[in-house]
Each structure stands twice: as structure tokens, then as C-alpha cells.
Scaffold this motif. Sequence first.
Motif, PDB file in Angstrom:
ATOM      1  N   GLY A   1     -26.445  10.165  -2.387  1.00  0.00           N
ATOM      2  CA  GLY A   1     -26.515  10.114  -3.847  1.00  0.00           C
ATOM      3  C   GLY A   1     -26.614  11.507  -4.444  1.00  0.00           C
ATOM      4  N   CYS A   2     -25.683  11.832  -5.340  1.00  0.00           N
ATOM      5  CA  CYS A   2     -25.665  13.160  -5.971  1.00  0.00           C
ATOM      6  C   CYS A   2     -24.875  13.043  -7.272  1.00  0.00           C
ATOM      7  CB  CYS A   2     -25.038  14.182  -5.023  1.00  0.00           C
ATOM      8  SG  CYS A   2     -23.260  13.981  -4.823  1.00  0.00           S
TER       9      CYS A   2
ATOM     10  N   LYS B   1     -19.881  14.930  -0.651  1.00  0.00           N
ATOM     11  CA  LYS B   1     -20.806  15.997  -1.060  1.00  0.00           C
ATOM     12  C   LYS B   1     -22.198  15.735  -0.482  1.00  0.00           C
ATOM     13  CE  LYS B   1     -19.046  19.279  -3.656  1.00  0.00           C
ATOM     14  NZ  LYS B   1     -18.495  19.162  -5.006  1.00  0.00           N
ATOM     15  N   CYS B   2     -22.668  14.464  -0.631  1.00  0.00           N
ATOM     16  CA  CYS B   2     -24.048  14.149  -0.237  1.00  0.00           C
ATOM     17  C   CYS B   2     -24.081  13.251   0.996  1.00  0.00           C
ATOM     18  CB  CYS B   2     -24.760  13.456  -1.386  1.00  0.00           C
ATOM     19  SG  CYS B   2     -24.002  11.883  -1.817  1.00  0.00           S
TER      20      CYS B   2
ATOM     21  N   CYS C   1     -19.455   9.376  -0.307  1.00  0.00           N
ATOM     22  CA  CYS C   1     -19.431  10.691  -0.964  1.00  0.00           C
ATOM     23  C   CYS C   1     -19.462  11.817   0.075  1.00  0.00           C
ATOM     24  CB  CYS C   1     -20.612  10.809  -1.925  1.00  0.00           C
ATOM     25  SG  CYS C   1     -20.655  12.398  -2.775  1.00  0.00           S
TER      26      CYS C   1
ATOM     27  N   MET D   1     -22.031  14.169  -8.065  1.00  0.00           N
ATOM     28  CA  MET D   1     -20.612  13.939  -7.773  1.00  0.00           C
ATOM     29  C   MET D   1     -20.302  12.434  -7.701  1.00  0.00           C
ATOM     30  SD  MET D   1     -17.801  15.651  -6.722  1.00  0.00           S
ATOM     31  CE  MET D   1     -16.206  14.951  -6.346  1.00  0.00           C
ATOM     32  N   CYS D   2     -21.191  11.682  -7.055  1.00  0.00           N
ATOM     33  CA  CYS D   2     -20.958  10.233  -6.875  1.00  0.00           C
ATOM     34  C   CYS D   2     -21.808   9.422  -7.851  1.00  0.00           C
ATOM     35  CB  CYS D   2     -21.239   9.841  -5.435  1.00  0.00           C
ATOM     36  SG  CYS D   2     -22.907  10.262  -4.877  1.00  0.00           S
TER      37      CYS D   2
END
Length: 344
Positions: free
Chosen positions: A274-275, A269-270, A267, A277-278
Motif C-alpha cells: 500500500g502506497c 512500488k510497495c 503494486c 502509487m496504488c
Amino acid sequence: MEIQTQLKQALQEIQEALLGVSTPNELADLKAKYLGKKGIVAEWMTAMKNLPNEEKPRFGQAVNEAKNQINDLLEAFRTQIEDRMVSDKLAKEALDVSLPGRVFPIGAKHLMNQVVEEVEDLFVGMGYTVKEGPEIEQDLYNFEMLNLPKSHPARDMQDTFYITEELLLRTHTSPVQIRTLLENGGKKPIKIICPGKVYRRDEDDMTHSHQFMQVEALVVDENVTLADLKGTLLMLARKMFGEDRQIRLRPSYFPFTEPSVEVDVSCYKCNGKGCPMCKNTGWIEILGAGMINNAVLDATGYDKTKYQGFALGVGVERLAILKYGIDDIRAFYTNDLRFNRQFK
Ligand SMILES: [Zn+2]
């Protein structure tokens, strides 16, 4: 009447007439009236014949002087008219350089094409050539030669627009791979990328569209392994989502590849922590790939004991949605300029 008086009067008349003259044609008319063959000056010359001889020289001289004066007057006025016409013309065509310029709107490439070109750039840089094919395709190339015979249950994965029993709107760009394999007659190595539109019978909603775009890559050569595929996938993932990305392969199933994999990218984004988005997994699914199934090599005349290959296919919309955070796939096709302009 004394000739001098007549001449003076004529000059005065001309000066008054000139006030009403504004074009070269009007001036020419005035000139003809006084200096023409049947003009006033010519009449005076005729009148001179009837004068006593001793008066003729004085009269003639006076007429000549008057003629010259009239001529000078008209010529001076002609210059004035011409000057005025030039300055009128210049005034009409004047260019005010202090005005703000006109803005010509400059178009831009559609986001789909931008993403396709980005992928193409990467692959062309690795020695691939770009191949395209028809969107109306034979069942034979779209399914059968890809190890999807009629009645194969995996056909259900690709709801298809059929035109006839044998003709359809292609459901993926894989038939371009089949066409290229056949063209090369089972002999030459292949390294191609096939971008294009594909069609499936989906209800359009935020995440589905009956028309979308794919880019597929195909490599066939001697000594091609899953490691080559993995390296290529890593290049693609990093090109699209950043140099720090990792990939993860999960076993999957496609009829035309064996083994088959789903490819996830860490991911962006993170960074894998873990966020939303994923979905808190740290990974995002981006595409499917695999080693070319022997059945496909057999069908297209390639010797499976000598040649191997891999293929990968990615949805262009999916790449764009992930990369640019787009929340509705329909935005790509509705031609709302406000959407398109964001990606200039
Ligand atoms: Zn995440």
C-alpha cells in the motif's frame, strides 16, 4: 654588341622575369618568348647568317650554350611551380586529426514504439503474429460485429469521431480482430496481437487524449479457457512490471467478451503493501480482458460449440505512464525532445 654580353643580359632578364611567374601558363609564355619559333634565340640564329664565316662557329656555340642554359633554367622553375601547387593543394585539404570529431545526433525510438515493441516481443515469443488494420473503420467492424449494435448503450463508453453514419475513426483496435476472424472464415485457429492508434472524443488533459494507442491480443482455438487467459495476463504483467508481480481479476463488463475481467497488477512500488502509487490498495489496474462473446463468434462464422477464445486490450500510454512514472499523457504527443531524449 658583343654576343656574349647579349646572352648574359638575356639570362639575367629571364631570371628577373621568373620572379613574377607563378603558374605553368605564365612559364609557357616566357618559354615561347625566348625559345619559341619567333623567340629571341631564333632571332640570334637568324642574325648569325649575316656574320663573317670565321665568326659563325664561335657565335653558334655561344647561342647553343645560352639556349641550353635558358632551357635548364625554365625546366628547373617548372618543377618548383609544380611542387608548390601540390603542397598548396595538400595544405588546403589538410585534415587535422587532433580536432574533436563532429557529433552526429542519433535518433531514438519514441517511447510509445518502445513499449509496443516490448509487448510485441513477448507475444511473438509465444507464437502470436502481429496484425494491423485501418484507422478509418466501418461502424460494422468497430461496433456491430463486436456485439455493439446501433443504439446499444455501451457505445456511450466510447465517444466516437464519426465521418459518416457508417464510417468512423476506430475507437479501439478490436476491428482488426473482426477482420482477422472473417479472413479465417470460421475455420482456422487464430493467435494475433494488434497494436495501433485509436481515437475517442475526449477533452485532452493530463490523463485523457483524443488519440492514444492500444495493443490487443486475440486467441481463438479449440479448448481455450479462462485459465489460458489468466496465464497470458500473468506473463504480460511480469514482462512489463517485474518477475515478482501478481495479478488479480475482477468481474467487469464489455459487450464483446463474456465473462469479462478487469486486470490489476500488484503494486511494483510497495510490493502490495500500500502506497500513494496504488492508492493504498496494493493493486494497480492495467487492462481489460475476457472470453470472446458467443455473439462475436456467431457474427464472424465461428462455431461456438467448437471454438472458444479470449481477448485482452491494454492502453500503451497507460503501460508507459505506470512503468516510467510519467505524469502527463500529452507529453507523448507534443514532440518535446527533452521528453523524448529521456528514454533513449
Ligand atoms: Zn503501492
